[in-house]
Design an enzyme around this catalytic site. Structure first.
Site, PDB file in Angstrom:
ATOM      1  CD  GLU A  85      85.777  26.935 117.838  1.00  0.00           C
ATOM      2  OE1 GLU A  85      84.616  26.608 117.524  1.00  0.00           O
ATOM      3  OE2 GLU A  85      86.540  27.530 117.058  1.00  0.00           O
ATOM      4  CE  LYS A 263      85.666  29.128 113.311  1.00  0.00           C
ATOM      5  NZ  LYS A 263      85.317  28.473 114.595  1.00  0.00           N
ATOM      6  CG  ASP A 279     102.435  29.413 106.321  1.00  0.00           C
ATOM      7  OD1 ASP A 279     101.463  29.959 106.871  1.00  0.00           O
ATOM      8  OD2 ASP A 279     103.193  30.021 105.540  1.00  0.00           O
ATOM      9  CG  HIS A 377      80.699  25.529 120.927  1.00  0.00           C
ATOM     10  ND1 HIS A 377      81.986  25.294 120.514  1.00  0.00           N
ATOM     11  CD2 HIS A 377      80.632  26.841 121.253  1.00  0.00           C
ATOM     12  CE1 HIS A 377      82.675  26.420 120.574  1.00  0.00           C
ATOM     13  NE2 HIS A 377      81.873  27.375 121.016  1.00  0.00           N
TER      14      HIS A 377
END
Length: 425
Positions: A85, A263, A279, A377
């Site tokens: 991202e 998030k 993990d 972004h």
């Protein structure tokens, strides 16, 4: 030890020059980071991949960037981040830069405690069974420790039993939590092996039968915390700080906002966890379940102002990462990434992960409170759109700049811009 993490202008260098700059800052030879270069031939081989998982047919590449500017507990830190991202690495680095003036990011951790659950069914007297199990706690813990003498030798091992009755849809469950200090491991294999071994004894004591015997990823006894303080002028002024606090409050009160807020935290956390071969699913599961621990899903971070008007942001969440076992040891690129962080314990690694998560979160909330999330972004995303449209290396920047100028970062616009660019030559 890193002399500095303040590598200004890193984005303007070539990839090879960036690796050299990072190696120089670490006081290491450039070869120490060679595994991060797929062309070096020192990364993950297909034979190694074939031994890691089943039915291997290939690999997938994820870009690894380096977060700069971080000071964690007074130490300069360069942090690898594996993510697809755009804006994540840049955003975390920018907030880390802002936090440097007032000491960077401070972190703390609880002990590396993991828990395994043993489910006991068909128990006639659950309260009596609970008492009997606790009466024989020393015997159960000794049996658990016997499964991993090496862990006990280095100071870890079984520490406690917690016995709970869970009232369920079909029946009540008697659940025994085996509490284990796993040292510098993530700990899944250790606690699962112990749970398998003690389950028959627990069932015998309780007068029931064992069913599930497995760790819980809600590692709420293995918490990591991070805190940063930033002056209002660094963030754009007192009004933006006030808006950031108001926006973060919505994330605490409303699960719809909390999901996206968290998030953003995981954008930073998962990138470091993935880069270091840990993990990601375990850490993400622990974080999201911890966010709902009071019955409502809430923001994991908190935003406040101190008496001087500075923004104070804090983050607390479970952090089950390790330095021994799994891909952290078997994956050459993960080993190089861990080496970059210069950590000596799993707790140190977890604290760096948490620090990056907080920096990324503050960056996202600031963008929302100021110019909006899309401006920065989409500016970075424009490069990806240009590549997808077929732009060559010497065309990407020009196409991306045109997309941002037109305020339309879309594939169809990129194709038009590219055609116009080529026609003008």
């Amino acid at each position: 030890m890193a002399t500095t993490s303040r590598l200004s202008g890193l984005r303007n260098l070539s990839i090879a020059e960036r690796r050299s700059a990072v190696a120089d800052a670490l006081g290491a030879h450039a070869d120490a980071l060679a595994a991060l270069d797929p062309a070096s031939g020192t990364g993950l081989t297909m034979d190694q991949a074939d031994r890691m998982v089943e039915n291997v047919i290939g690999q997938i590449g994820i870009p690894v960037g380096v977060a700069t500017n971080l000071i964690v507990n007074g130490r300069e830190v360069l942090v690898p981040m594996a993510t697809e991202e755009p804006s994540v690495v840049a955003a975390a680095s920018n907030i880390a830069r802002m936090a440097r003036e007032l000491g960077g990011i401070r972190t703390t951790s609880s002990d590396p405690i993991m828990q395994a659950q043993v489910q006991l069914l068909e128990v006639a007297d659950p309260h009596g069974a609970r008492a009997r199990i606790l009466e024989r706690k020393a015997e159960v813990l000794a049996l658990a420790d016997a499964q991993d003498p090496k862990l006990v030798e280095i100071g870890g091992g079984a520490r406690d039993l917690i016995v709970r009755t869970v009232h369920g849809l079909l029946d009540d469950h008697l659940i025994v939590h085996l509490v284990v200090d796993v040292g510098d491991a993530m700990g899944a294999n250790a606690v699962n092996t112990m749970a398998e071994a003690v389950a028959p004894l627990l069932a015998e004591i309780a007068g029931g039968r064992p069913l599930l015997r497995i760790l819980t990823n809600l590692a709420d006894l293995r918490l990591t915390r991070a805190r940063l303080v930033i002056r209002p002028e660094e963030l754009g002024g007192a009004e933006i700080v006030a808006n950031m606090i108001a926006g973060a409050a919505l994330a605490y009160d409303d699960p719809y906002r909390a999901a996206t807020h968290n998030k953003g935290i995981m954008n930073g956390i998962s990138a470091v966890v993935l880069a270091t071969g840990n993990d990601t699913r375990a850490v993400e599961a622990g974080a999201h379940s911890y966010a709902a621990r009071d019955g409502q899903y809430r923001a994991l971070s908190r935003f406040e102002q101190d008496a001087d008007g500075n923004l104070v942001a804090t983050l607390e969440l479970p952090m089950a990462v390790g330095l021994v076992g799994g891909a952290t040891k078997s994956h050459p690129t993960a080993r190089a990434a861990v080496a970059m962080t210069e950590v000596g314990t799993a707790a140190e690694l977890g604290e760096i992960v948490c620090a990056v998560g907080l920096a990324q979160n503050v960056a996202a909330v600031r963008a929302l409170a100021a110019e909006g999330i899309q401006r920065g972004h989409m500016g970075l995303h424009a490069r990806n759109v240009a590549v997808a449209a077929g732009a060559s290396a010497d065309e990407i920047d020009a196409v991306a700049a045109a997309l941002v100028q037109r305020g339309a970062v879309r594939a169809d616009v990129a194709e038009t811009v590219l055609a116009e660019l080529r026609a003008s030559r």
